[in-house]
Motif scaffolding. Structure first.
Motif, PDB file in Angstrom:
ATOM      1  N   THR A  92     148.096 134.103 -41.123  1.00  0.00           N
ATOM      2  CA  THR A  92     149.003 133.253 -40.347  1.00  0.00           C
ATOM      3  C   THR A  92     150.393 133.862 -40.485  1.00  0.00           C
ATOM      4  OG1 THR A  92     149.419 131.803 -42.252  1.00  0.00           O
ATOM      5  CG2 THR A  92     147.606 131.198 -40.792  1.00  0.00           C
ATOM      6  N   THR A  93     150.926 134.418 -39.410  1.00  0.00           N
ATOM      7  CA  THR A  93     152.192 135.133 -39.518  1.00  0.00           C
ATOM      8  C   THR A  93     152.963 135.096 -38.202  1.00  0.00           C
ATOM      9  OG1 THR A  93     153.191 137.303 -40.036  1.00  0.00           O
ATOM     10  CG2 THR A  93     151.071 137.303 -38.901  1.00  0.00           C
ATOM     11  N   ALA A  94     154.257 135.332 -38.309  1.00  0.00           N
ATOM     12  CA  ALA A  94     155.100 135.372 -37.118  1.00  0.00           C
ATOM     13  C   ALA A  94     155.269 136.794 -36.590  1.00  0.00           C
ATOM     14  CB  ALA A  94     156.473 134.785 -37.447  1.00  0.00           C
ATOM     15  N   TYR A  95     154.616 137.757 -37.231  1.00  0.00           N
ATOM     16  CA  TYR A  95     154.849 139.163 -36.891  1.00  0.00           C
ATOM     17  C   TYR A  95     153.552 139.809 -36.402  1.00  0.00           C
ATOM     18  CZ  TYR A  95     159.012 138.167 -39.621  1.00  0.00           C
ATOM     19  OH  TYR A  95     160.164 137.606 -40.100  1.00  0.00           O
ATOM     20  N   ASN A  96     153.517 140.142 -35.111  1.00  0.00           N
ATOM     21  CA  ASN A  96     152.280 140.678 -34.546  1.00  0.00           C
ATOM     22  C   ASN A  96     152.022 142.135 -34.893  1.00  0.00           C
ATOM     23  OD1 ASN A  96     154.119 141.961 -32.909  1.00  0.00           O
ATOM     24  ND2 ASN A  96     153.581 140.850 -31.054  1.00  0.00           N
ATOM     25  N   GLN A  97     153.002 142.844 -35.487  1.00  0.00           N
ATOM     26  CA  GLN A  97     152.794 144.253 -35.819  1.00  0.00           C
ATOM     27  C   GLN A  97     151.812 144.448 -36.970  1.00  0.00           C
ATOM     28  OE1 GLN A  97     155.681 142.601 -36.274  1.00  0.00           O
ATOM     29  NE2 GLN A  97     156.894 143.406 -37.987  1.00  0.00           N
ATOM     30  N   PHE A  98     151.442 143.350 -37.633  1.00  0.00           N
ATOM     31  CA  PHE A  98     150.514 143.462 -38.757  1.00  0.00           C
ATOM     32  C   PHE A  98     149.053 143.297 -38.336  1.00  0.00           C
ATOM     33  CE2 PHE A  98     154.417 141.982 -40.957  1.00  0.00           C
ATOM     34  CZ  PHE A  98     154.570 143.049 -41.834  1.00  0.00           C
ATOM     35  N   ALA A  99     148.819 143.116 -37.057  1.00  0.00           N
ATOM     36  CA  ALA A  99     147.453 142.817 -36.600  1.00  0.00           C
ATOM     37  C   ALA A  99     146.461 143.918 -36.971  1.00  0.00           C
ATOM     38  CB  ALA A  99     147.442 142.590 -35.093  1.00  0.00           C
ATOM     39  N   ILE A 100     146.826 145.168 -36.746  1.00  0.00           N
ATOM     40  CA  ILE A 100     145.915 146.275 -37.047  1.00  0.00           C
ATOM     41  C   ILE A 100     145.637 146.356 -38.537  1.00  0.00           C
ATOM     42  CG2 ILE A 100     145.646 148.777 -36.996  1.00  0.00           C
ATOM     43  CD1 ILE A 100     147.179 148.809 -34.369  1.00  0.00           C
ATOM     44  N   GLU A 101     146.698 146.205 -39.360  1.00  0.00           N
ATOM     45  CA  GLU A 101     146.511 146.214 -40.812  1.00  0.00           C
ATOM     46  C   GLU A 101     145.601 145.075 -41.249  1.00  0.00           C
ATOM     47  OE1 GLU A 101     149.787 147.188 -43.596  1.00  0.00           O
ATOM     48  OE2 GLU A 101     151.037 147.100 -41.797  1.00  0.00           O
ATOM     49  N   GLY A 102     145.721 143.938 -40.568  1.00  0.00           N
ATOM     50  CA  GLY A 102     144.895 142.788 -40.900  1.00  0.00           C
ATOM     51  C   GLY A 102     143.420 143.082 -40.754  1.00  0.00           C
ATOM     52  N   TYR A 103     143.059 143.793 -39.725  1.00  0.00           N
ATOM     53  CA  TYR A 103     141.653 144.118 -39.515  1.00  0.00           C
ATOM     54  C   TYR A 103     141.186 145.227 -40.445  1.00  0.00           C
ATOM     55  CZ  TYR A 103     141.707 140.948 -35.603  1.00  0.00           C
ATOM     56  OH  TYR A 103     141.810 139.798 -34.846  1.00  0.00           O
ATOM     57  N   LYS A 104     142.112 146.032 -40.964  1.00  0.00           N
ATOM     58  CA  LYS A 104     141.742 147.054 -41.940  1.00  0.00           C
ATOM     59  C   LYS A 104     141.278 146.438 -43.248  1.00  0.00           C
ATOM     60  CE  LYS A 104     144.596 150.934 -40.329  1.00  0.00           C
ATOM     61  NZ  LYS A 104     145.757 151.813 -40.649  1.00  0.00           N
ATOM     62  N   VAL A 105     141.790 145.254 -43.576  1.00  0.00           N
ATOM     63  CA  VAL A 105     141.341 144.567 -44.790  1.00  0.00           C
ATOM     64  C   VAL A 105     140.250 143.547 -44.460  1.00  0.00           C
ATOM     65  CG1 VAL A 105     143.463 144.938 -46.094  1.00  0.00           C
ATOM     66  CG2 VAL A 105     143.251 142.901 -44.644  1.00  0.00           C
ATOM     67  N   ASP A 106     139.640 143.717 -43.298  1.00  0.00           N
ATOM     68  CA  ASP A 106     138.474 142.928 -42.896  1.00  0.00           C
ATOM     69  C   ASP A 106     138.789 141.438 -42.762  1.00  0.00           C
ATOM     70  OD1 ASP A 106     135.864 142.950 -42.058  1.00  0.00           O
ATOM     71  OD2 ASP A 106     135.031 142.610 -44.051  1.00  0.00           O
ATOM     72  N   ALA A 107     139.974 141.123 -42.240  1.00  0.00           N
ATOM     73  CA  ALA A 107     140.321 139.722 -42.007  1.00  0.00           C
ATOM     74  C   ALA A 107     139.438 139.144 -40.909  1.00  0.00           C
ATOM     75  CB  ALA A 107     141.789 139.608 -41.607  1.00  0.00           C
ATOM     76  N   LEU A 108     139.102 137.857 -41.055  1.00  0.00           N
ATOM     77  CA  LEU A 108     138.282 137.204 -40.036  1.00  0.00           C
ATOM     78  C   LEU A 108     139.052 136.985 -38.744  1.00  0.00           C
ATOM     79  CD1 LEU A 108     136.183 134.402 -41.781  1.00  0.00           C
ATOM     80  CD2 LEU A 108     135.356 136.472 -40.682  1.00  0.00           C
ATOM     81  N   ASP A 109     140.353 136.673 -38.875  1.00  0.00           N
ATOM     82  CA  ASP A 109     141.144 136.425 -37.677  1.00  0.00           C
ATOM     83  C   ASP A 109     142.629 136.525 -38.019  1.00  0.00           C
ATOM     84  OD1 ASP A 109     141.506 136.008 -35.004  1.00  0.00           O
ATOM     85  OD2 ASP A 109     140.565 134.044 -34.940  1.00  0.00           O
ATOM     86  N   TYR A 110     143.462 136.376 -36.979  1.00  0.00           N
ATOM     87  CA  TYR A 110     144.899 136.607 -37.092  1.00  0.00           C
ATOM     88  C   TYR A 110     145.597 135.588 -36.200  1.00  0.00           C
ATOM     89  CZ  TYR A 110     149.129 139.581 -37.241  1.00  0.00           C
ATOM     90  OH  TYR A 110     150.381 140.085 -37.428  1.00  0.00           O
ATOM     91  N   LEU A 125     146.426 132.761 -44.927  1.00  0.00           N
ATOM     92  CA  LEU A 125     147.377 133.577 -45.685  1.00  0.00           C
ATOM     93  C   LEU A 125     148.533 134.081 -44.827  1.00  0.00           C
ATOM     94  CD1 LEU A 125     148.008 135.172 -48.343  1.00  0.00           C
ATOM     95  CD2 LEU A 125     146.477 136.960 -47.467  1.00  0.00           C
ATOM     96  N   ASP A 126     149.756 133.735 -45.244  1.00  0.00           N
ATOM     97  CA  ASP A 126     150.959 134.286 -44.623  1.00  0.00           C
ATOM     98  C   ASP A 126     151.117 135.737 -45.086  1.00  0.00           C
ATOM     99  OD1 ASP A 126     153.368 134.406 -43.201  1.00  0.00           O
ATOM    100  OD2 ASP A 126     154.532 133.731 -44.933  1.00  0.00           O
ATOM    101  N   ILE A 127     151.855 136.547 -44.327  1.00  0.00           N
ATOM    102  CA  ILE A 127     152.022 137.959 -44.685  1.00  0.00           C
ATOM    103  C   ILE A 127     153.372 138.231 -45.330  1.00  0.00           C
ATOM    104  CG2 ILE A 127     152.223 140.302 -43.756  1.00  0.00           C
ATOM    105  CD1 ILE A 127     150.036 139.656 -41.795  1.00  0.00           C
ATOM    106  N   GLN A 128     154.460 137.777 -44.703  1.00  0.00           N
ATOM    107  CA  GLN A 128     155.798 138.068 -45.215  1.00  0.00           C
ATOM    108  C   GLN A 128     156.152 137.090 -46.334  1.00  0.00           C
ATOM    109  OE1 GLN A 128     156.595 141.056 -44.370  1.00  0.00           O
ATOM    110  NE2 GLN A 128     158.344 140.843 -43.006  1.00  0.00           N
ATOM    111  N   MET A 129     155.928 137.522 -47.581  1.00  0.00           N
ATOM    112  CA  MET A 129     156.253 136.690 -48.741  1.00  0.00           C
ATOM    113  C   MET A 129     156.871 137.561 -49.824  1.00  0.00           C
ATOM    114  SD  MET A 129     152.983 134.089 -49.103  1.00  0.00           S
ATOM    115  CE  MET A 129     151.756 135.402 -49.093  1.00  0.00           C
ATOM    116  N   PRO A 130     157.755 136.999 -50.643  1.00  0.00           N
ATOM    117  CA  PRO A 130     158.379 137.769 -51.719  1.00  0.00           C
ATOM    118  C   PRO A 130     157.392 138.050 -52.854  1.00  0.00           C
ATOM    119  CG  PRO A 130     159.027 135.472 -51.860  1.00  0.00           C
ATOM    120  CD  PRO A 130     158.246 135.615 -50.584  1.00  0.00           C
ATOM    121  N   ASP A 131     157.734 138.998 -53.708  1.00  0.00           N
ATOM    122  CA  ASP A 131     156.957 139.372 -54.906  1.00  0.00           C
ATOM    123  C   ASP A 131     155.629 140.034 -54.555  1.00  0.00           C
ATOM    124  OD1 ASP A 131     158.960 138.323 -56.560  1.00  0.00           O
ATOM    125  OD2 ASP A 131     158.091 136.313 -56.445  1.00  0.00           O
TER     126      ASP A 131
END
Length: 242
Positions: free
Chosen positions: A84-102, A54-60
């Protein structure tokens, strides 16, 4: 074991690359690709998917918003996410939603394979059935890094907890936490002794203290009998009363 997955990214080249990597990986099965998260959400709601790239920066609907919706779902079939993203500032948020990896773009196939292998190990452990010999009065559950023997007569009820189950035992203040699904527990526990009465609960019939209207009392815990399981419970109840 094949992991059924989808990829979501609004950038065509990035989506093509992830799809290519998935197809190169023997234990991954690409079910679909999407350049729109809203369309993908509808697909996930009506299909059984194990893993989402899943990409992070997407419209809508952003990937993080998509992940929060998925994370709010209950049940055994909730898919897991690798961002899967180009922005590392979302890493902490990613783990808050229990993502397996980043995975940080641009990533190599080696990095992709490392994340995918982590997912494979997760699903392999989650799908491993508790072990017990035929007609045994106990099961073994994987608890952290060891197998723990649990006597069936000591189990009062089992509760789904995200990707785990909580097994409550007589005279134990805290439940045992095991990485498995409630569906797997239901298959392993003998049906003459245990019954699923809710999407999140299996109860021990021997440990029912009382039955209220549409609910079961076990000790100080009250568990509701949900509509999907009422018929089976009423059949048991009629036999019990008789």
């Amino acid at each position: 074991m094949k992991i059924k997955c989808i990829a979501i990214d609004d950038e065509p080249l990035a989506l093509q690359l992830v799809a290519k990597f998935i197809k190169q990986t023997s234990f991954l099965d690409l079910d679909a690709t999407f350049d729109n998260a809203i369309e993908a959400l509808g697909y996930v709601n009506s299909n059984e998917i194990d893993l989402i790239f899943l990409d992070i920066q997407m419209p809508d609907l952003s990937g993080m918003e998509f992940a929060r919706i998925i994370d709010g779902k209950k049940g055994d079939s909730k898919p897991r996410i690798i961002f899967t993203t180009a922005y590392n500032q979302f890493a902490i948020e990613g783990y808050k939603v229990d993502a397996l990896d980043y995975l940080l773009k641009p990533f190599s196939y080696e990095e992709f394979l490392k994340s995918s292998t982590k997912a494979y190990q997760y699903f392999e452990e989650k799908n491993a059935k508790p072990h017990s010999p035929a007609n045994a009065d106990y099961i073994f559950l994987k608890v952290e890094y060891q197998l723990v023997k649990i006597m069936l007569k000591e189990i009062t009820y089992v509760e789904a907890y995200k990707d785990y189950v909580k097994v409550y035992l007589i005279d134990k203040p805290n439940p045992i936490l095991s990485l498995t699904s409630l569906k797997t527990m239901e298959e392993m526990l003998p049906s003459e002794k245990f019954m699923r009465i809710h999407r999140s609960f299996i109860i021990s019939l021997d440990h029912i203290d009382s039955i209220a209207r549409n609910a079961v009392n076990i000790g100080n815990t009250t568990i509701t009998v949900s509509d999907n399981y009422k018929d089976n419970f009423l059949q048991f109840l009629n036999k019990w009363i008789a």
